[in-house]
Design a protein around this motif. Structure first.
Motif, mmCIF file in Angstrom:
data_model
loop_
_atom_site.group_PDB
_atom_site.id
_atom_site.type_symbol
_atom_site.label_atom_id
_atom_site.label_comp_id
_atom_site.label_asym_id
_atom_site.label_seq_id
_atom_site.Cartn_x
_atom_site.Cartn_y
_atom_site.Cartn_z
ATOM 1 N N TYR A 195 0.834 -1.212 0.000
ATOM 2 C CA TYR A 195 0.000 0.000 0.000
ATOM 3 C C TYR A 195 0.866 1.259 0.000
ATOM 4 C CZ TYR A 195 -4.313 -2.639 0.578
ATOM 5 O OH TYR A 195 -5.381 -3.468 0.367
ATOM 6 N N GLU A 196 2.025 1.185 0.644
ATOM 7 C CA GLU A 196 2.949 2.321 0.626
ATOM 8 C C GLU A 196 3.422 2.567 -0.813
ATOM 9 O OE1 GLU A 196 6.429 1.746 3.073
ATOM 10 O OE2 GLU A 196 7.323 3.609 2.329
ATOM 11 N N PHE A 197 3.730 1.481 -1.513
ATOM 12 C CA PHE A 197 4.142 1.600 -2.913
ATOM 13 C C PHE A 197 3.028 2.187 -3.779
ATOM 14 C CE2 PHE A 197 7.321 -2.197 -2.435
ATOM 15 C CZ PHE A 197 8.191 -1.370 -1.752
ATOM 16 N N LYS A 198 1.781 1.944 -3.345
ATOM 17 C CA LYS A 198 0.651 2.489 -4.097
ATOM 18 C C LYS A 198 0.228 3.847 -3.564
ATOM 19 C CE LYS A 198 -1.231 -1.872 -5.544
ATOM 20 N NZ LYS A 198 -2.325 -2.817 -5.579
ATOM 21 N N GLU A 199 0.993 4.342 -2.596
ATOM 22 C CA GLU A 199 0.715 5.624 -1.929
ATOM 23 C C GLU A 199 -0.691 5.678 -1.342
ATOM 24 O OE1 GLU A 199 2.840 9.142 -3.536
ATOM 25 O OE2 GLU A 199 3.267 7.820 -5.224
ATOM 26 N N ASN A 200 -1.143 4.530 -0.847
ATOM 27 C CA ASN A 200 -2.419 4.458 -0.132
ATOM 28 C C ASN A 200 -2.109 4.466 1.363
ATOM 29 O OD1 ASN A 200 -4.780 3.685 1.173
ATOM 30 N ND2 ASN A 200 -5.430 2.356 -0.513
ATOM 31 N N GLU A 201 -2.044 5.672 1.923
ATOM 32 C CA GLU A 201 -1.592 5.835 3.299
ATOM 33 C C GLU A 201 -2.562 5.232 4.314
ATOM 34 O OE1 GLU A 201 -0.725 9.932 4.334
ATOM 35 O OE2 GLU A 201 -0.238 9.287 6.367
ATOM 36 N N VAL A 202 -3.854 5.353 4.028
ATOM 37 C CA VAL A 202 -4.864 4.868 4.980
ATOM 38 C C VAL A 202 -4.746 3.358 5.187
ATOM 39 C CG1 VAL A 202 -7.341 4.643 5.410
ATOM 40 C CG2 VAL A 202 -6.423 6.778 4.470
#
Ligand code: DCT
Ligand code: MG
Length: 396
Positions: free
Chosen positions: A69-76
């Motif tokens: 998710y970090e790689f996808k910039e999905n912080e939540v």
């Protein structure tokens, strides 16, 4: 609120029975929970998390999910898995049934699904899918290079690059000075730093700093201060009580790479509200040359028939040096000791529970409109109304 880690004696069993009618006297000792799940705080700064993780097979899977998710910039979603991992790292027993996580904070639907899968099948198909995912695999390789983050990885991936070999082969690709150093010392830097290496580097750094500032205080921070036996780098915090001056850092010969970030600190500026903000201290992201005798062929490599130049008797090691004014030392120490999750939760706790703003430089009381001074980590916890948590209990 917790009895974590304490042996469950019969007296305690009784106390638990009074609170929880579901337990009977016949309950085998191993079945007796040694704490009350609903008393576990959602903030890791109110928990004591040592390196003794009973739930590694779950937390490893969560960390893979979080990284994806970090790689996808999905912080939540990233934070959802990091918080869940942090809670399970704190549990004093291994989770074996869904009932074990009942009442615990940070157990969202995604997290529970993953736990259920691991309980049933011994592993998570979702985490496995991530590990086999082309994008994840590429980002994992790219970000393993010093100086390459998610943004650069994204750019390379969009260009159609998939492996480090492809990146290296593309001679037209513009690399930063940092990334060039990252590729040059790649093999050394991906191999972890041991405690023994950290101790050796610590001596070198202390000696070098003290030639410039004999009164300087040099403290190892990061994972090694929390008791870890390995790390990806060695973090140091440097301060001196004397008047401020921008200190020269180290003998050039030992520095393979050095990127000095000048201090951007503005006096009286309010602490940053951004939860993952960088601080303004002068810092140096360096690669240090650590000489170490080679275990193999060490008796021979000085003999004249041996090509001494061929034998690499050193290892490149990532070192972060952070220089802080004396007044801000305690805040910088808490921030740079980490863990990252522990720091995030300290700041979140300050904001939401205390109407204060905390960062690596200061603590600001928004109600009283004052900065709270602190000369030690203990004072910072006290300002926040928190029980003190030792560095080795901050492995959240
Ligand atoms: N930190 C911070 N601000 C940053 C970067 C880091 O406050 N911009 C803190 C959080 C943890 C600590 O500094 C050290 O960072 P890392 O070296 O990344 O983490 P570590 O816990 O030391 O992990 P490792 O063992 O992998 O080095
Ligand atoms: Mg570190």
């Amino acid at each position: 609120c917790m009895e974590a880690g304490r042996p469950v004696d019969s007296e305690m069993k009784y106390r638990l029975m009074e609170r929880d009618g579901s337990l009977s006297l016949n309950t085998p000792e191993s079945e007796v929970p040694s704490f009350i799940a609903s008393n576990v705080s959602q903030y890791s700064c109110q928990r004591k998390t040592t390196l003794n993780n009973h739930n590694k097979k779950f937390t490893d899977a969560f960390e893979i999910m979080a990284e994806n998710y970090e790689f996808k910039e999905n912080e939540v979603f990233c934070l959802e898995f990091l918080r869940a991992a942090s809670v399970l790292k704190f549990l004093p027993f291994p989770v074996t049934r869904m009932k074990d996580i009942q009442g615990l904070p940070c157990m969202g639907v995604q997290v529970r699904d993953l736990i259920e899968e691991i309980i049933e099948d011994g592993e998570s198909s979702r985490a496995r899918d991530v590990l086999n995912d082309e994008r994840y695999k590429s980002f994992k390789q790219f970000t393993s290079v010093f100086g390459v983050g998610v943004k650069t990885s994204e750019k390379w991936y969009r260009m159609g690059l998939r492996t480090l070999e492809e990146v290296k082969a593309l001679k037209t690709l513009k690399l930063s000075k940092m990334q060039k150093a990252g590729f040059l010392y790649y093999e050394d830097l991906v191999s972890c730093v041991s405690k023994a290496e950290a101790d050796a580097v610590s001596l070198i750094v202390k000696k070098a700093v003290c030639t410039f500032r004999p009164d300087a205080l040099v403290t190892i921070t990061g994972g090694f201060r929390r008791g870890k036996k390995i790390g990806h780098d060695i973090d140091f915090l440097i301060t001196s009580p004397g008047p401020r001056e921008d200190a020269e850092l180290l003998h050039k010969g030992l520095l393979l790479y050095c990127d000095i970030i000048e201090s951007t600190f503005v006096k009286e500026q309010l602490p940053s509200r951004q939860v993952d903000a960088m601080d303004n201290f002068q810092k140096c992201f360096a690669i240090l040359k650590l000489y170490q005798p080679r275990a193999e062929n060490n008796s021979d490599n000085t003999s004249k028939n041996f090509d001494v130049a061929e034998v690499k008797d050193w290892k490149a090691i990532r070192v972060d040096l952070v220089i802080t004014p004396f007044e801000q030392y305690a805040y910088a120490l808490v921030g740079w000791t980490g863990s990252r999750q522990f720091g995030r939760d300290l700041r979140r706790y300050a904001t939401h529970e205390k109407k204060m703003i905390l960062d690596n430089h200061a603590l600001y009381d928004r109600r009283k409109k004052v900065f709270l001074k602190a000369g030690s980590e203990e004072e910072i916890f006290a300002h926040l109304g928190l029980d003190y948590v030792e560095p080795w209990e901050r492995n959240a």
